[in-house]
Design a protein around this motif. Structure first.
Motif, PDB file in Angstrom:
ATOM      1  N   MET A   1     -17.995 -18.110  34.781  1.00  0.00           N
ATOM      2  CA  MET A   1     -19.257 -17.457  35.223  1.00  0.00           C
ATOM      3  C   MET A   1     -20.375 -18.358  34.477  1.00  0.00           C
ATOM      4  N   SER A   2     -21.551 -18.640  35.135  1.00  0.00           N
ATOM      5  CA  SER A   2     -22.471 -19.212  34.668  1.00  0.00           C
ATOM      6  C   SER A   2     -23.366 -18.410  33.314  1.00  0.00           C
ATOM      7  N   SER A   3     -23.594 -18.965  32.251  1.00  0.00           N
ATOM      8  CA  SER A   3     -24.069 -18.610  31.209  1.00  0.00           C
ATOM      9  C   SER A   3     -25.076 -17.180  31.253  1.00  0.00           C
ATOM     10  N   ALA A   4     -25.888 -17.606  32.055  1.00  0.00           N
ATOM     11  CA  ALA A   4     -26.990 -16.534  32.390  1.00  0.00           C
ATOM     12  C   ALA A   4     -26.592 -15.202  32.550  1.00  0.00           C
ATOM     13  N   GLU A   5     -25.629 -15.510  33.756  1.00  0.00           N
ATOM     14  CA  GLU A   5     -24.827 -14.353  34.161  1.00  0.00           C
ATOM     15  C   GLU A   5     -24.100 -13.468  32.947  1.00  0.00           C
ATOM     16  N   ILE A   6     -23.405 -14.202  32.285  1.00  0.00           N
ATOM     17  CA  ILE A   6     -22.611 -13.593  31.149  1.00  0.00           C
ATOM     18  C   ILE A   6     -23.506 -13.068  30.424  1.00  0.00           C
ATOM     19  N   SER A   7     -24.725 -13.543  30.084  1.00  0.00           N
ATOM     20  CA  SER A   7     -25.721 -12.880  28.910  1.00  0.00           C
ATOM     21  C   SER A   7     -26.149 -11.786  29.763  1.00  0.00           C
TER      22      SER A   7
ATOM     23  N   PHE B   1     -16.402 -13.731  25.860  1.00  0.00           N
ATOM     24  CA  PHE B   1     -15.149 -14.788  25.979  1.00  0.00           C
ATOM     25  C   PHE B   1     -14.442 -14.685  27.335  1.00  0.00           C
ATOM     26  N   GLY B   2     -13.934 -13.415  27.961  1.00  0.00           N
ATOM     27  CA  GLY B   2     -13.271 -13.545  29.245  1.00  0.00           C
ATOM     28  C   GLY B   2     -13.935 -14.019  30.153  1.00  0.00           C
ATOM     29  N   LEU B   3     -15.418 -13.657  30.458  1.00  0.00           N
ATOM     30  CA  LEU B   3     -16.211 -14.079  31.566  1.00  0.00           C
ATOM     31  C   LEU B   3     -16.296 -15.546  31.539  1.00  0.00           C
ATOM     32  N   LYS B   4     -16.333 -16.305  30.231  1.00  0.00           N
ATOM     33  CA  LYS B   4     -16.523 -17.611  30.275  1.00  0.00           C
ATOM     34  C   LYS B   4     -15.276 -18.376  30.769  1.00  0.00           C
TER      35      LYS B   4
ATOM     36  N   ASN C   1     -19.592 -14.348  17.415  1.00  0.00           N
ATOM     37  CA  ASN C   1     -20.252 -13.168  17.142  1.00  0.00           C
ATOM     38  C   ASN C   1     -20.192 -12.284  18.210  1.00  0.00           C
ATOM     39  N   VAL C   2     -20.719 -11.018  18.284  1.00  0.00           N
ATOM     40  CA  VAL C   2     -20.603  -9.989  19.284  1.00  0.00           C
ATOM     41  C   VAL C   2     -20.656 -10.324  20.893  1.00  0.00           C
ATOM     42  N   VAL C   3     -21.479 -11.184  20.902  1.00  0.00           N
ATOM     43  CA  VAL C   3     -21.747 -11.667  22.544  1.00  0.00           C
ATOM     44  C   VAL C   3     -20.825 -12.521  22.685  1.00  0.00           C
ATOM     45  N   GLU C   4     -20.371 -13.543  21.798  1.00  0.00           N
ATOM     46  CA  GLU C   4     -19.332 -14.428  22.332  1.00  0.00           C
ATOM     47  C   GLU C   4     -18.044 -13.651  22.436  1.00  0.00           C
ATOM     48  N   ASN C   5     -17.824 -12.924  21.525  1.00  0.00           N
ATOM     49  CA  ASN C   5     -16.447 -11.961  21.931  1.00  0.00           C
ATOM     50  C   ASN C   5     -16.770 -11.478  23.417  1.00  0.00           C
ATOM     51  N   ILE C   6     -17.701 -10.725  23.403  1.00  0.00           N
ATOM     52  CA  ILE C   6     -17.674  -9.917  24.937  1.00  0.00           C
ATOM     53  C   ILE C   6     -17.705 -10.910  25.871  1.00  0.00           C
TER      54      ILE C   6
END
Lengths: 286, 357, 352
Positions: free
Chosen positions: B106-112, B99-102, B92-97
């Motif tokens: 990077m921690s998932s809190a920071e990513i979101s 993707f690179g940070l992951k 989905n959109v956030v997973e796409n965005i």
């Protein structure tokens, strides 16, 4: 009027298919199903009974054999997938168009001879006095010939070899629809090769992987020749047990029950597999 | 001002074919730089070398003073918006965005947190959970850009990302992209074959042809003062004549193949008899000018009126059959002109430009 | 007019093919219908012969599936006829008046008659006979002379046998039982089978493989992958022709003797041809040709004179009189035993 004519034509063309399905698939199966519920009373008279099905669960040998067969079929499916993935990736994405056709033909080639011949081919290569041992002895790698046949690993290798094509073909067809730019985009977004495989290629190929896996799993589960000839003395396969019930023990009722258990249990395994990977059969089939 | 990207004498050969031929340029930090050229001119090859999908045969490429030779795409501080966007349909959109940070760990809190911020930025708040196939073309565009921007690249590369959109949306996205770039301040390198995209958005444009840069300059420079006949033809519309130089003074006087005598500019003086092409913008042609002093004038007949609002033009024919486009100002002054009418056209020698053939 | 001619032509064509299509379908073992004899028979009688190769179990299963149709002649072993006939009624009684009894060794004909009797009728005539015993490579395993050799640690990894009922019987003998005497005692037989299973499972690591295909076994013996095998005498003699060290050995406890027969399926279409074939193949020179080819002796009276000297030499070497006297002939198998044996065989195969 027009609609009527169309309907008649429709049924006219459909009827051979329905007949074929009905006569050659449905009726024999109903017959087998009935057979599986027949048995003999202590007096030797024919009666209706669930005993044939009970036997499967009571007699450890039977369900043990089934579990073993299912487990090995799963291992075969997994190994086939692991091997088929890079092969199909190479064929679709890396090979030049001319080499592609050639490689596909190369994959098809073993299927121009019967399974029996293929298995014997392996046996000639692997046996103690076989080709591999001969060369390894000549080159001084070993000083005693090794028996490479008649064990589980060889048997799985044989099954994988036999199943390869059925995994590669669906993988090739899904991989063709994988846009190269998705791979590049992932690479550009700092993904390693393994990340790309895990997050892009495998999710994209999921329908192909699933349909390939179902085919390979069913083929391995229903195989008779390869486990029997290459597996050697410990390789009791469930199909062999069905064969034995029909042929050696003359117990058709038991054989029919085993046949249905194989059908039901393998369907259950596939259903669970689809649930676990959150897919449905309709998607995979399309 | 420091340069984000420096390219020096870069060459890329495929066998005998030279796709990129000795190109050098610098892109200053925070600017919007476009590479404009027809398809097959080598611009995509050049872009892929910057992104790291291709290695130059010769030459150097530095990003923020770091030599990029041998650095794979996933290790370069650049990100690429693909021509067909290449959004991952299985996410989905956030997973796409994210993707690179992951991938950066990077921690998932920071990513979101960052995903929410960037979605805000590209004007798609609350779209995070949507599937890619639920988005419109323009929204996909913005997600693709957000997916790259969230990586905070030194340079953002865009490979004709507007190509797949319909005209109206494309016009709108041009403006939005320009605003976005100004907002985030990231260096954009934008590849296109559409001169209007390049002209509208860019700070500087490089016009590329057959593997080489023909001219690098601001949109205005390219439009008003093309340095090569290719640029003159490719950037904006131009009428052209071919002819011979008669005299070279303050203006160059030429005799066209129809026998008309025009005065025009040239970048250097040519000997008389030199064969040249003369280029003239449609808007430089004045219809029925009142004051004829200093103008080149001639008669044409109107073949058709190409009405397009503010962009309306006349298609005219010279007696020899040579066709010319003339801007038709929509100030009601020329409403009387009908197809078949004979009119006089005039233009100032400063507007025409001659190049040796 | 045209139509009538066409119809007549079609009729003629069908009749012609019907006449030509008189065939004899034989369900038999590989080698039991040599090509030379088939051609001779076809030339003599004009009947086309179609042979399908199978084994005891599959023969019974095939005939049972069609309730005795599809074949005109079958060749099961004599011990597998009476119980099968009782239960599935897949054969028809043999009309001995249509058989040239002079062609048969009287004692064998009588034995088969009595062993295949169900009610008042008998269902088979003998064709050929042989024994199961050991094939031994005496260079490598000189001391193997009895069924025990199949479980001898000395030959670890060099032993091979079929995982079928004859092996259970042989091991029964090796363990000191008399399986044939226990045929009528299901409980006693079951006890014996349990012991046999235990012995075979314990000695499983010694076995190279359970052979399933005769040619495969011969290849393993030839290449010295296997030293001791349980197999048919004819196979041992074939190997002896190539390598004098390998030969058939009748075990001390007695080789297992079998007789393969002719039986006529209950829905046979061409019974006449079936009797013709029986009388044809039992003629001494034809039977002798078969014996010479396949190294399997027949029940044909006087065929011995026509058998090649080599084959006779084989026989005389492996079967001196006291060995012949010691052969344990299979009595008819009671139906219940086979289900029991099936389970035991599965258990052995599944064991680690």
């Amino acid at each position: 009027m027009m609609g009527n004519g169309f309907r008649i034509t429709f049924w006219l063309f459909l009827s051979p298919v329905l007949l074929w399905l009905f006569l050659l698939i449905v009726i024999p199966h109903i017959d087998l199903l009935l057979l599986s519920f027949r048995g003999e009373s202590d007096m030797g008279d024919p009666i209706w009974t669930l005993q044939n099905y009970k036997n499967f669960f009571i007699e450890p040998i039977y369900w043990y054999t089934f579990l073993r067969t299912a487990l090995y079929a799963m291992i075969t499916t997994f190994c086939t997938f692991i091997l088929a993935l890079p092969v199909s990736f190479y064929i679709v994405k890396l090979a030049r168009p001319r080499t592609r056709g050639f490689l596909t033909v190369l994959l098809l080639l073993p299927f121009w001879v019967s399974e029996l011949v293929r298995v014997y081919g392996w046996m000639i290569l692997l046996r103690e006095s076989g080709v591999f041992n001969y060369f390894m002895l000549k080159m001084g790698i070993i000083d005693q010939p090794i028996e490479m046949l008649y064990n589980d690993i060889t048997m799985i290798m044989g099954l994988v070899y036999t199943s390869m094509l059925f995994m590669v073909v669906p993988l090739i067809s899904v991989m063709e629809s994988l846009d190269d730019s998705l791979i590049e985009a992932a690479h550009d977004l700092e993904a390693s090769r393994f990340d790309i495989l895990r997050t892009i290629i495998i999710p994209h190929c999921k329908p192909g992987i699933t349909s390939g896996s179902i085919v390979v799993f069913m083929l391995a589960l229903g195989n008779y020749l390869t486990p029997n000839l290459m597996g050697g003395k410990n390789s009791l396969w469930f199909t062999e047990q069905i064969y034995n019930q029909f042929i050696a023990s003359f117990n058709w009722n038991q054989g029919a029950a085993f046949g249905f258990l194989l059908l039901v249990l393998s369907s259950v395994i596939i259903w669970v597999g689809l649930k676990v990977t959150r897919q449905n059969l309709g998607e995979v089939a399309s | 001002m420091t340069n984000d990207l420096s390219v020096r004498n870069i060459v890329r050969k495929f066998g005998d074919f030279t796709a990129v031929d000795d190109v050098s340029f610098d892109v200053p930090q925070g600017s919007f730089f476009s590479i404009l050229g027809p398809s097959g001119c080598g611009k995509t090859t050049l872009l892929r070398m910057i992104a790291g999908f291709d290695e130059p045969t010769a030459g150097t490429l530095t990003i923020r003073d770091q030599d990029m030779r041998g650095v794979p795409p996933n290790k370069r501080p650049v990100n690429l918006v693909f021509q067909h966007l290449a959004l991952f349909p299985m996410m989905n959109v956030v997973e796409n965005i994210g993707f690179g940070l992951k991938r950066r760990g990077m921690s998932s809190a920071e990513i979101s947190k960052r995903c929410v911020a960037i979605l805000e930025r590209v004007d798609l708040p609350g779209y995070g959970k949507k599937r890619i196939d639920q988005l419109s073309g323009g929204q996909k565009q913005r997600v693709a850009i957000a997916r790259c921007l969230v990586m905070e690249p030194s340079v953002l590369l865009l490979d004709e990302p507007l190509g797949a959109l319909d005209l109206k949306l494309r016009e709108q996205m041009k403006v939005e992209l320009k605003k976005l770039q100004a907002n985030v301040g990231t260096t954009f390198i934008y590849i296109t074959h559409d001169q209007s995209e390049a002209l509208v958005m860019s700070d500087r444009i490089a016009v590329m042809n057959e593997g080489r840069f023909e001219q690098v300059g601001s949109p205005r420079e390219l439009y008003n003062d093309p340095r090569t006949p290719f640029v003159a033809r490719f950037v904006g519309d131009n009428n052209s004549w071919s002819g011979e130089v008669e005299e070279s003074a303050e203006y160059t006087t030429i005799c066209t193949s129809e026998g008309l005598h025009f005065r025009a500019r040239s970048h250097r003086s040519y000997k008389s008899g030199t064969r040249v092409d003369l280029f003239l913008r449609p808007e430089a042609l004045r219809i029925e000018p009142k004051d004829l002093t200093g103008l080149n004038t001639f008669k044409v007949s109107v073949k058709a009126i190409l009405f397009d609002g503010a962009n309306s033009r006349l298609l005219t024919v010279m007696p020899g059959g040579h066709e010319l486009l003339v801007n038709l100002p929509q100030n009601r002054q020329f409403d009387h002109i009908e197809p078949g009418a004979s009119i006089t056209l005039g233009w100032h020698p400063d507007s025409g430009l001659c190049f040796k053939v | 007019m045209k139509k009538v001619t066409l119809l007549a032509a079609a009729c003629c064509f069908f009749m012609a093919t019907a006449v030509q299509a008189e065939t004899l379908k034989i369900l038999t073992w590989k080698g039991y219908a040599p090509r030379v004899l088939i051609e001779k028979f076809e030339k003599d009688t004009g009947i086309k012969v179609e042979a399908t190769f199978s084994n005891n179990e599959e023969m019974i299963a095939k005939l049972r599936a069609t309730r005795g149709a599809g074949f005109d002649l079958a060749q099961p072993s004599q011990d597998r006829i009476s119980s099968v006939q009782e239960k599935f009624k897949i054969y028809q009684a043999v009309d001995y008046s249509r058989i040239d009894t002079k062609l048969f060794i009287p004692s064998m004909l009588d034995a088969v008659k009595s062993n295949t009797k169900v009610g008042d009728n008998s269902y088979a005539v003998p064709f050929c006979w042989g024994t199961s015993g050991l094939i031994v490579n005496s260079d490598k395993a000189a001391k193997a002379d009895d069924w025990n050799a199949l479980m001898d640690p000395e030959f670890k990894g060099r032993i091979s046998y079929r995982l079928k009922r004859p092996t259970l019987i042989a091991v029964g003998f090796a363990l000191g039982y008399d399986p044939f005497a226990l045929y009528s005692d299901a409980v006693g037989y079951k006890e014996m089978l349990d012991k046999v299973a235990e012995a075979l499972i314990n000695t499983k690591p010694l076995v190279k493989n359970y052979w399933a295909n005769g040619d495969g076994l011969l290849e393993s013996m030839r290449s010295s992958e296997v030293f001791v095998a349980m197999a048919w005498d004819s196979g041992g003699w074939k190997l002896h022709d190539e390598n004098k060290a390998i030969d058939f050995k009748a075990p001390k406890k007695g080789a297992l003797g079998w007789i393969d027969t002719f039986a006529i399926p209950s829905k046979a279409k061409n019974v006449d041809a079936a009797y013709k074939w029986i009388n044809f193949i039992m003629a001494p020179e034809n039977a002798a040709y078969f014996t010479t080819q396949e190294k399997v002796p027949t029940a044909s009276q006087g065929a011995n004179a026509f058998v090649s000297a080599e084959v006779r030499a084989n026989f005389e070497r492996s079967f001196p009189q006291e060995t012949i006297d010691n052969i344990k002939w299979y009595p008819p198998v009671p139906a219940k035993l086979e289900v029991m044996e099936g389970k035991i065989l599965d258990k052995i195969k599944a064991a680690k």
